[in-house]
Design an enzyme around this catalytic site. Structure first.
Site, PDB file in Angstrom:
ATOM      1  N   HIS A  99       0.798  -1.219   0.000  1.00 15.12           N
ATOM      2  CA  HIS A  99       0.000   0.000   0.000  1.00 15.12           C
ATOM      3  C   HIS A  99       0.833   1.274   0.000  1.00 15.12           C
ATOM      4  CE1 HIS A  99      -4.490   0.904   0.945  1.00 15.12           C
ATOM      5  NE2 HIS A  99      -4.027   1.652  -0.027  1.00 15.12           N
ATOM      6  N   ASP A 126      -9.765  -0.618   3.748  1.00 14.14           N
ATOM      7  CA  ASP A 126      -8.553  -1.201   4.327  1.00 14.14           C
ATOM      8  C   ASP A 126      -8.847  -1.634   5.756  1.00 14.14           C
ATOM      9  OD1 ASP A 126      -5.901  -1.750   5.199  1.00 14.14           O
ATOM     10  OD2 ASP A 126      -5.083  -0.159   3.954  1.00 14.14           O
ATOM     11  N   HIS A 128      -6.589  -1.481   7.901  1.00 10.62           N
ATOM     12  CA  HIS A 128      -5.681  -0.638   8.672  1.00 10.62           C
ATOM     13  C   HIS A 128      -5.861   0.836   8.325  1.00 10.62           C
ATOM     14  CE1 HIS A 128      -3.892  -4.671   8.052  1.00 10.62           C
ATOM     15  NE2 HIS A 128      -3.611  -4.575   9.336  1.00 10.62           N
ATOM     16  N   ASP A 130      -3.090   3.047   8.077  1.00 10.22           N
ATOM     17  CA  ASP A 130      -1.921   3.546   7.332  1.00 10.22           C
ATOM     18  C   ASP A 130      -1.663   5.013   7.643  1.00 10.22           C
ATOM     19  OD1 ASP A 130      -1.920   1.025   6.282  1.00 10.22           O
ATOM     20  OD2 ASP A 130      -2.619   1.592   4.287  1.00 10.22           O
ATOM     21  N   HIS A 143       4.343   1.181   4.454  1.00 13.93           N
ATOM     22  CA  HIS A 143       2.946   0.975   4.043  1.00 13.93           C
ATOM     23  C   HIS A 143       1.973   1.305   5.181  1.00 13.93           C
ATOM     24  CE1 HIS A 143       2.282  -3.582   5.258  1.00 13.93           C
ATOM     25  NE2 HIS A 143       2.770  -2.861   6.256  1.00 13.93           N
ATOM     26  N   ASP A 230      -7.335  -2.028  -0.398  1.00 14.13           N
ATOM     27  CA  ASP A 230      -6.399  -3.015   0.129  1.00 14.13           C
ATOM     28  C   ASP A 230      -7.164  -4.317   0.310  1.00 14.13           C
ATOM     29  OD1 ASP A 230      -4.773  -4.606   1.869  1.00 14.13           O
ATOM     30  OD2 ASP A 230      -3.744  -2.795   2.563  1.00 14.13           O
ATOM     31  N   ASP A 232      -6.736  -6.684   2.137  1.00 13.07           N
ATOM     32  CA  ASP A 232      -6.912  -7.157   3.513  1.00 13.07           C
ATOM     33  C   ASP A 232      -8.170  -6.594   4.162  1.00 13.07           C
ATOM     34  OD1 ASP A 232      -6.351  -4.613   4.656  1.00 13.07           O
ATOM     35  OD2 ASP A 232      -4.267  -5.115   5.077  1.00 13.07           O
ATOM     36  N   GLU A 275      -1.820  -5.048  -2.186  1.00 11.33           N
ATOM     37  CA  GLU A 275      -1.586  -6.087  -1.193  1.00 11.33           C
ATOM     38  C   GLU A 275      -2.134  -7.456  -1.596  1.00 11.33           C
ATOM     39  OE1 GLU A 275       0.433  -5.670   1.218  1.00 11.33           O
ATOM     40  OE2 GLU A 275       0.433  -3.543   1.782  1.00 11.33           O
TER      41      GLU A 275
END
Length: 303
Positions: A99, A126, A128, A130, A143, A230, A232, A275
């Site tokens: 990312h 995402d 996360h 970031d 990332h 992303d 994930d 990712e």
């Protein structure tokens, strides 16, 4: 529509290597044929990592911003490619890579749109945030710092990539599917004024209600939308091929709906999918889902 697929095989931003093969996996999953089948004209470019020189292969001297040199070098090249694509009237579709590539994508978009006074909004799908900086990162992996830098927080080398200053107003950033935040980045996100629809909010309100709020957000905050997806964000039980899996994520139907509804806004002008790690994947399923997400955003419907 002219869709410009930009392959960005960069994986220095995270701990696990393998996402540099993500663009190839998505290509092998048939993204070009799928988009051409929707009537789009598709062209493809690959932004070389250019890491043959030994100094680019070194981790660097700052443990809070690992591989800073190769990442900024590669993302600067990506920014120039994205800027040129927008100026030609194309839809840039960036395939990562980890990312950290968002640094280059947003820098290129901002460079293309700033002269027109066009406001950019970012849908950040995402697990996360970031949104760490060198002061808050627990890992030093870029990332996890990339969106904060794009919003103007962090190392000057990241913030000023391609051109000086922030690339997006943090108040024009909307997160969906977030479920893993570090304490320092959470505090900075609140200070910056980003909007977050975490998995808890999705559970409380229901996904369709969240989607309505997301669409209203972008109708009132910006002129054009960039989607940074992303993989994930999806639950690892269905999308195992990603580097930092977090249980309790979105299901595939929800993400397809989100892409369809974002397409209906008619203001989405670019996307990146990041990712995808085929080393961790099963039967290339995660890459195949990435293809379906891009197709839904670009007009594919079941009925």
């Amino acid at each position: 529509m002219n869709v410009h697929i930009i392959e960005m095989p960069l994986d220095f931003g995270g701990k696990r290597h393998g996402s540099d093969m993500g663009p190839s996996a998505i290509r092998l999953a048939g993204i070009t044929d799928r988009l051409e089948g929707l009537g789009h004209t598709v062209s493809t470019a690959s932004v070389a990592k250019d890491i043959e020189a030994q100094e680019f292969a070194d981790i660097g001297t700052n443990p809070k911003a690992k591989y800073l040199l190769p990442i900024t070098h590669a993302c600067s090249s990506l920014a120039a490619t994205v800027e040129e694509s927008v100026m030609r009237g194309e839809f840039p579709l960036v395939l990562g890579g980890d990312h950290s590539v968002v640094l280059g994508t947003l820098a290129g978009l901002h460079a293309a749109y700033r002269e027109q006074g066009t406001r950019i909004g970012v849908l950040y799908v995402d697990a996360h945030g970031d949104f760490n900086t060198v002061d808050t990162t627990p890992t030093g992996n870029i990332h996890g710092e990339c969106l904060a830098a794009s919003a103007g927080y962090g190392l000057p080398e990241l913030v000023n990539l391609h051109h000086a200053g922030a690339k997006v107003d943090p108040q024009n950033i909307c997160f969906v599917g977030t479920r893993d935040l570090d304490s320092g980045e959470r505090q900075l996100m609140r200070q910056a004024g980003v909007t977050v629809y975490s998995m808890s909010e999705i559970d409380r309100m229901g996904f369709s209600e969240v989607v309505k709020k997301v669409k209203l957000f972008f109708k009132t905050h910006c002129d054009v939308v960039h989607i940074s997806f992303d993989m994930d964000a999806l639950d690892p039980s269905i999308a195992p091929g990603t580097g930092v899996p977090v249980p309790g994520g979105l299901n595939f139907r929800e993400t397809l709906l989100l892409m369809e509804e974002m397409a209906a806004l008619n203001t989405v002008r670019s996307m990146e999918i990041v990712e995808v790690n085929p080393i961790l994947d099963v039967r290339n399923d995660t890459a195949a889902m990435a293809v379906s997400l891009a197709a839904r955003l670009l007009g594919e419907k079941l009925w």
